[in-house]
Write an enzyme that holds these catalytic residues in place. Structure first.
Site, PDB file in Angstrom:
ATOM      1  CG  HIS A 162      -1.900   1.175   1.165  1.00 25.40           C
ATOM      2  ND1 HIS A 162      -3.151   1.069   0.588  1.00 25.40           N
ATOM      3  CD2 HIS A 162      -1.793   2.457   1.606  1.00 25.40           C
ATOM      4  CE1 HIS A 162      -3.769   2.231   0.684  1.00 25.40           C
ATOM      5  NE2 HIS A 162      -2.974   3.090   1.288  1.00 25.40           N
ATOM      6  CB  CYS A 163       2.066   3.361  -2.632  1.00 24.69           C
ATOM      7  SG  CYS A 163       3.146   4.774  -2.931  1.00 24.69           S
ATOM      8  N   PRO A 164       1.355   5.187   0.296  1.00 21.26           N
ATOM      9  CG  PRO A 164       2.723   6.090   1.947  1.00 21.26           C
ATOM     10  CD  PRO A 164       2.500   4.839   1.156  1.00 21.26           C
TER      11      PRO A 164
END
Length: 360
Positions: free
Chosen positions: A151-153
């Site tokens: 999951h990439c912020p």
């Protein structure tokens, strides 16, 4: 319930802060490069036009791939991986051992060959689905994601099967965007850094630039571009390595477990086939953020070394092309796989040869 919903709403709103920050930085870099550098600073028209053409080429590809990564909804398991109503009710009543028996029966006919560390069928209690191979639950997105990488912020999205190609291209074009800015700004950065202290242009040496309002933008633009390039380069190199090995970030830290044990190279088919699985077999589309990845995200080709008797009986998994919006039925895929076993005997023999050389 109300405070919980308010908290969720606040978390979702705050999750967009990194995306807003990136867009603000990119917007300022566009203004600083186009207006302050090219229009106000560079005196040569030919140099100015050539810089603007190449800059906008990288800028368009960077923004295109970035927003494709953001807007592509993570692919989730299809209904075939959900337990039937009767099975679900029975599962909730039973203990752990009996629950595994229910899951094993439900998994028959599904392309599921990976297991938990203890050898159990991978099942998501939250989503109530049998997890396909390489699928994991994302607590931030609150869903199971097919071929989840991380999951990439910075994109406020899960990077997985549906957008991994876009993410790799986003890293590539952002790196090219930064290195182009840093390279073309360097000479003006040096001139401004060693700028003449005199006020008038006529009093300055010929190789210097006047102390104008563009100085701050040019100096800061070089530092920001160089800093982002260095940080993105390491991340881009790491993901190129993952593509070549056909691994996700999760699998790089924890090898997938098959029925006969963990195998970190279980999904690796050789460098060229690994690249094709992500970017597709039409090279003319590789550089564009257009979906061309192979497969449907539910089943993946595995090395023959990891196949157990039950898997061989079902048949060698052969990936087909399908769009993310129209995922094929896993049970339908298995039927096609069985029909294609005889037609792929040469590929099977070749896979065995490669595997033996790799292991020796």
């Amino acid at each position: 319930m109300a405070p919980h919903h308010v908290l969720k709403c606040c978390q979702r709103s705050l999750a967009w802060i990194p995306v807003i920050f990136i867009n603000l930085v990119v917007g300022w870099s566009y203004y600083a490069y186009v207006v302050e550098l090219c229009i106000f600073t560079i005196p040569n028209n030919a140099e100015k036009i050539s810089y603007l053409v190449v800059f906008h080429l990288f800028f368009i590809m960077f923004i295109w791939s970035y927003w494709k990564t953001i807007c592509s909804r993570p692919a989730s398991p299809s209904k075939e991986f959900c337990l039937a109503k009767v099975e679900k009710e029975q599962y909730e009543k039973e203990q752990s051992d009996a629950q595994q028996d229910i899951l094993k029966k439900a998994a028959i006919g599904l392309p599921v060959y990976t297991r938990t560390g203890t050898g159990a069928v991978r099942y998501c209690e939250h989503c109530q689905v049998i997890k396909p191979d390489r699928c994991h639950h994302c607590s931030t997105c609150d869903m199971c994601v097919l071929k989840m990488d991380h999951h990439c912020p910075w994109v406020n999205n899960c990077v997985g099967f549906s957008n991994y190609k876009f993410f790799v291209l986003f890293l590539a074009y952002s790196m090219l965007y930064c290195v182009f800015i840093a390279a073309t700004v360097l000479q003006y950065f040096i001139k401004f850094w060693t700028h003449c202290r005199r006020r008038s242009v006529g009093d300055c040496p010929q190789n210097q630039l006047p102390d104008t309002h563009a100085k701050f933008h040019v100096l800061f633009l070089f530092f920001v571009a160089a800093m982002f390039f260095i940080s993105i380069l390491s991340l881009f190199s790491y993901h190129l390595w993952l593509v070549g090995k056909n691994r996700t970030t999760i699998e790089a830290f924890r090898a997938p477990v098959f029925r006969n044990g963990p195998d970190k190279n279980g999904f690796s088919l050789g460098f060229s086939r690994n690249v094709v699985e992500v970017f597709g077999d039409q090279k003319k589309y590789w550089m564009f953020p257009i979906y061309t990845s192979h497969g449907d995200g539910h089943s993946f080709v595995t090395r023959l070394l990891t196949l157990d008797p039950e898997q061989i009986a079902v048949g060698l998994q052969i990936n087909g092309k399908s769009s993310v919006d129209g995922l094929a039925s896993p049970k339908h895929i298995l039927g096609n796989n069985i029909n294609h076993i005889e037609g792929h005997q040469d590929d099977v023999a070749q896979t065995v040869t490669v595997t033996m050389e790799t292991e020796s």
